[in-house]
Write a protein that holds these residues in place. Structure first.
Motif, mmCIF file in Angstrom:
data_model
loop_
_atom_site.group_PDB
_atom_site.id
_atom_site.type_symbol
_atom_site.label_atom_id
_atom_site.label_comp_id
_atom_site.label_asym_id
_atom_site.label_seq_id
_atom_site.Cartn_x
_atom_site.Cartn_y
_atom_site.Cartn_z
ATOM 1 N N PRO A 11 0.824 -1.216 0.000
ATOM 2 C CA PRO A 11 0.000 0.000 0.000
ATOM 3 C C PRO A 11 0.855 1.263 0.000
ATOM 4 O O PRO A 11 1.969 1.268 0.521
ATOM 5 C CB PRO A 11 -0.800 -0.110 1.302
ATOM 6 C CG PRO A 11 0.052 -0.961 2.188
ATOM 7 C CD PRO A 11 0.733 -1.943 1.274
ATOM 8 N N LYS A 12 0.349 2.297 -0.597
ATOM 9 C CA LYS A 12 1.025 3.596 -0.569
ATOM 10 C C LYS A 12 0.259 4.486 0.414
ATOM 11 O O LYS A 12 -0.825 4.974 0.100
ATOM 12 C CB LYS A 12 1.061 4.235 -1.953
ATOM 13 C CG LYS A 12 1.764 5.590 -1.997
ATOM 14 C CD LYS A 12 1.891 6.104 -3.408
ATOM 15 C CE LYS A 12 2.445 7.519 -3.449
ATOM 16 N NZ LYS A 12 3.712 7.683 -2.708
ATOM 17 N N LEU A 13 0.820 4.629 1.607
ATOM 18 C CA LEU A 13 0.179 5.420 2.655
ATOM 19 C C LEU A 13 1.093 6.592 2.988
ATOM 20 O O LEU A 13 2.056 6.455 3.740
ATOM 21 C CB LEU A 13 -0.074 4.558 3.897
ATOM 22 C CG LEU A 13 -0.990 3.341 3.702
ATOM 23 C CD1 LEU A 13 -0.998 2.474 4.946
ATOM 24 C CD2 LEU A 13 -2.398 3.790 3.354
ATOM 25 N N ASP A 14 0.802 7.724 2.403
ATOM 26 C CA ASP A 14 1.615 8.910 2.653
ATOM 27 C C ASP A 14 1.404 9.397 4.088
ATOM 28 O O ASP A 14 0.319 9.235 4.662
ATOM 29 C CB ASP A 14 1.249 10.031 1.679
ATOM 30 C CG ASP A 14 1.579 9.670 0.238
ATOM 31 O OD1 ASP A 14 2.609 8.988 0.032
ATOM 32 O OD2 ASP A 14 0.810 10.057 -0.667
ATOM 33 N N PRO A 15 2.420 10.013 4.696
ATOM 34 C CA PRO A 15 2.249 10.523 6.064
ATOM 35 C C PRO A 15 1.214 11.630 6.137
ATOM 36 O O PRO A 15 1.061 12.412 5.191
ATOM 37 C CB PRO A 15 3.656 11.031 6.422
ATOM 38 C CG PRO A 15 4.318 11.294 5.112
ATOM 39 C CD PRO A 15 3.777 10.277 4.170
ATOM 40 N N PHE A 16 0.503 11.677 7.239
ATOM 41 C CA PHE A 16 -0.425 12.779 7.472
ATOM 42 C C PHE A 16 0.389 14.036 7.777
ATOM 43 O O PHE A 16 1.259 14.033 8.654
ATOM 44 C CB PHE A 16 -1.353 12.472 8.656
ATOM 45 C CG PHE A 16 -2.286 11.332 8.424
ATOM 46 C CD1 PHE A 16 -3.054 11.262 7.271
ATOM 47 C CD2 PHE A 16 -2.435 10.317 9.365
ATOM 48 C CE1 PHE A 16 -3.932 10.203 7.055
ATOM 49 C CE2 PHE A 16 -3.306 9.265 9.162
ATOM 50 C CZ PHE A 16 -4.065 9.207 8.000
ATOM 51 N N LYS A 17 0.102 15.120 7.069
ATOM 52 C CA LYS A 17 0.846 16.367 7.260
ATOM 53 C C LYS A 17 0.345 17.190 8.443
ATOM 54 O O LYS A 17 0.990 18.134 8.868
ATOM 55 C CB LYS A 17 0.772 17.214 5.986
ATOM 56 C CG LYS A 17 1.388 16.540 4.764
ATOM 57 C CD LYS A 17 2.863 16.274 4.955
ATOM 58 C CE LYS A 17 3.485 15.685 3.691
ATOM 59 N NZ LYS A 17 4.923 15.391 3.866
ATOM 60 N N GLY A 18 -0.806 16.825 8.965
ATOM 61 C CA GLY A 18 -1.362 17.545 10.101
ATOM 62 C C GLY A 18 -2.675 16.916 10.519
ATOM 63 O O GLY A 18 -3.237 16.056 9.826
ATOM 64 N N MET A 19 -3.181 17.342 11.674
ATOM 65 C CA MET A 19 -4.400 16.749 12.208
ATOM 66 C C MET A 19 -5.610 16.997 11.314
ATOM 67 O O MET A 19 -6.530 16.176 11.272
ATOM 68 C CB MET A 19 -4.667 17.310 13.612
ATOM 69 C CG MET A 19 -3.592 16.994 14.641
ATOM 70 S SD MET A 19 -3.383 15.219 14.936
ATOM 71 C CE MET A 19 -4.936 14.819 15.715
ATOM 72 N N LYS A 20 -5.619 18.107 10.585
ATOM 73 C CA LYS A 20 -6.792 18.463 9.796
ATOM 74 C C LYS A 20 -7.004 17.553 8.598
ATOM 75 O O LYS A 20 -8.121 17.506 8.047
ATOM 76 C CB LYS A 20 -6.679 19.919 9.341
ATOM 77 C CG LYS A 20 -6.775 20.934 10.478
ATOM 78 C CD LYS A 20 -6.714 22.359 9.956
ATOM 79 C CE LYS A 20 -6.834 23.367 11.095
ATOM 80 N NZ LYS A 20 -6.763 24.760 10.601
ATOM 81 N N VAL A 21 -5.967 16.836 8.171
ATOM 82 C CA VAL A 21 -6.112 15.987 6.989
ATOM 83 C C VAL A 21 -6.383 14.534 7.350
ATOM 84 O O VAL A 21 -6.537 13.689 6.471
ATOM 85 C CB VAL A 21 -4.846 16.074 6.095
ATOM 86 C CG1 VAL A 21 -4.618 17.493 5.636
ATOM 87 C CG2 VAL A 21 -3.624 15.533 6.831
#
Length: 342
Positions: A11-21
């Motif tokens: 799977p391609k799971l990009d890091p969350f850039k912040g809580m809002k996303v």
């Protein structure tokens, strides 16, 4: 000899850039029976949220099995299976193998499906250690083993485990008048041991859900890298640690800022300290006194100033004398020069 083609999709799971996303979807919902203030329940919630809907969760016996499933009821929205106390590694490997075989035979759509097995410190650092170790030597199967560590066998009335800190009061190590400190062993260095001893394991990390965004991104990285991976989470436990449940989040932070619980990840042999731990190592954040962490917990209420000083000295030793703080406890023989560590 013909080789079996790789048919598992990573799977391609990009890091969350912040809580809002972070998605609002929940895959571990209300209705579980964990104790008030249970950080392990938060681990399950954020672990599942980070992984997403195309996941299979395998839970070994422990707090997070008993509290999260009742007769005809469960808090898991995604597929879930119970496995035995010491078999989280075996269950994860068998499931990953089964999915790969079904996809290879065309009996199942080829797609990325996350396989996550969780275990407590009793089921992971103690009884399940052999199975986890064996699983991490198989580079052809994608899976994550997450050990939630509340530092005792909390499901069966707070017995001492290999992860129980020095001197802690448990039902197996109660302080008495004749002998105040019944538990003299130091906490097992689980993540460091697995990272150093399993070169085929591409990713090992420690996390603390008081730093939820960082921890979720560790889960996503572990699932995206391919092969077997391992995450060790420190989980404050109101019942076992004896504190007001409202303090769970703060105790998780104190474990990190006092240096008791270093945050790091080892990705394909490269070590990276992160978060507050990195700031401490770089001198940008002053490590707090260990007593601020210990004296907030009733399990250390019997500690004297001498006990607190000893515990502090062991943490200082970890930070000042270990080859790598919190990870590798070795020191070089006098006169022997090690390769320079960047």
């Amino acid at each position: 000899m013909a080789t079996i083609p790789e048919i598992q999709t990573i799977p391609k799971l990009d890091p969350f850039k912040g809580m809002k996303v972070i998605p609002l979807d929940e895959f571990f919902t209300s209705g579980h029976r964990t104790c008030q203030g249970c950080e392990s329940a938060l681990v399950m919630k954020l672990m599942a949220k980070a992984a997403g809907p195309r996941s299979i969760i395998l839970g070994s016996t422990g707090c997070m099995y008993v509290a999260n499933t009742t007769y005809y009821s469960t808090s898991w929205v995604i597929p879930w299976m119970h496995t035995q106390l010491g078999s989280s590694g075996s269950a994860a490997l068998g499931t990953a193998m089964g999915l790969k075989a079904l996809m290879r035979k065309g009996k199942m759509k080829r797609e990325a499906i996350n396989v996550i097995a969780f275990c407590g410190d009793g089921g992971g650092a103690d009884m399940g250690l052999a199975a986890i170790s064996a699983t991490l030597t198989h580079p052809d199967y994608n899976l994550l083993i997450l050990m939630y560590d509340n530092e005792s066998y909390a499901n069966t009335d707070i017995q001492l485990s290999g992860s129980t800190p020095y001197g802690a009061n448990t039902t197996f190590s109660p302080p008495g008048k004749m002998k105040r400190i019944m538990h003299h062993r130091w906490k097992k260095n689980m993540a460091g041991m697995l990272a150093a001893g399993h070169p085929e394991c591409k990713y090992v990390a420690t996390v603390d859900m008081s730093y939820g965004l960082q921890a979720m991104n560790c889960v996503r990285k572990a699932l995206s890298i391919g092969g077997p991976t391992f995450i060790h989470s420190l989980d404050p436990c109101p019942k076992g640690w004896d504190y007001d449940p409202i303090q769970s989040h703060e105790l998780g932070e104190l474990a990190v800022t006092t240096g008791v619980w270093p945050l790091y990840e080892v990705q394909e042999g490269v070590l990276k300290l992160y978060g507050k731990t990195r700031e401490i190592a770089e001198g940008r954040y002053k490590r707090g006194p260990v007593r601020d962490y210990l004296l907030r917990q009733g399990r250390f209420a019997h500690f004297t100033e001498e006990d607190l000083a000893y515990f502090q000295s062991k943490i200082d030793q970890m930070w000042e004398k270990w080859l790598i703080p919190g990870v590798i406890p070795f020191r070089a023989e006098k006169g022997f020069k090690l390769n320079q560590i960047e």
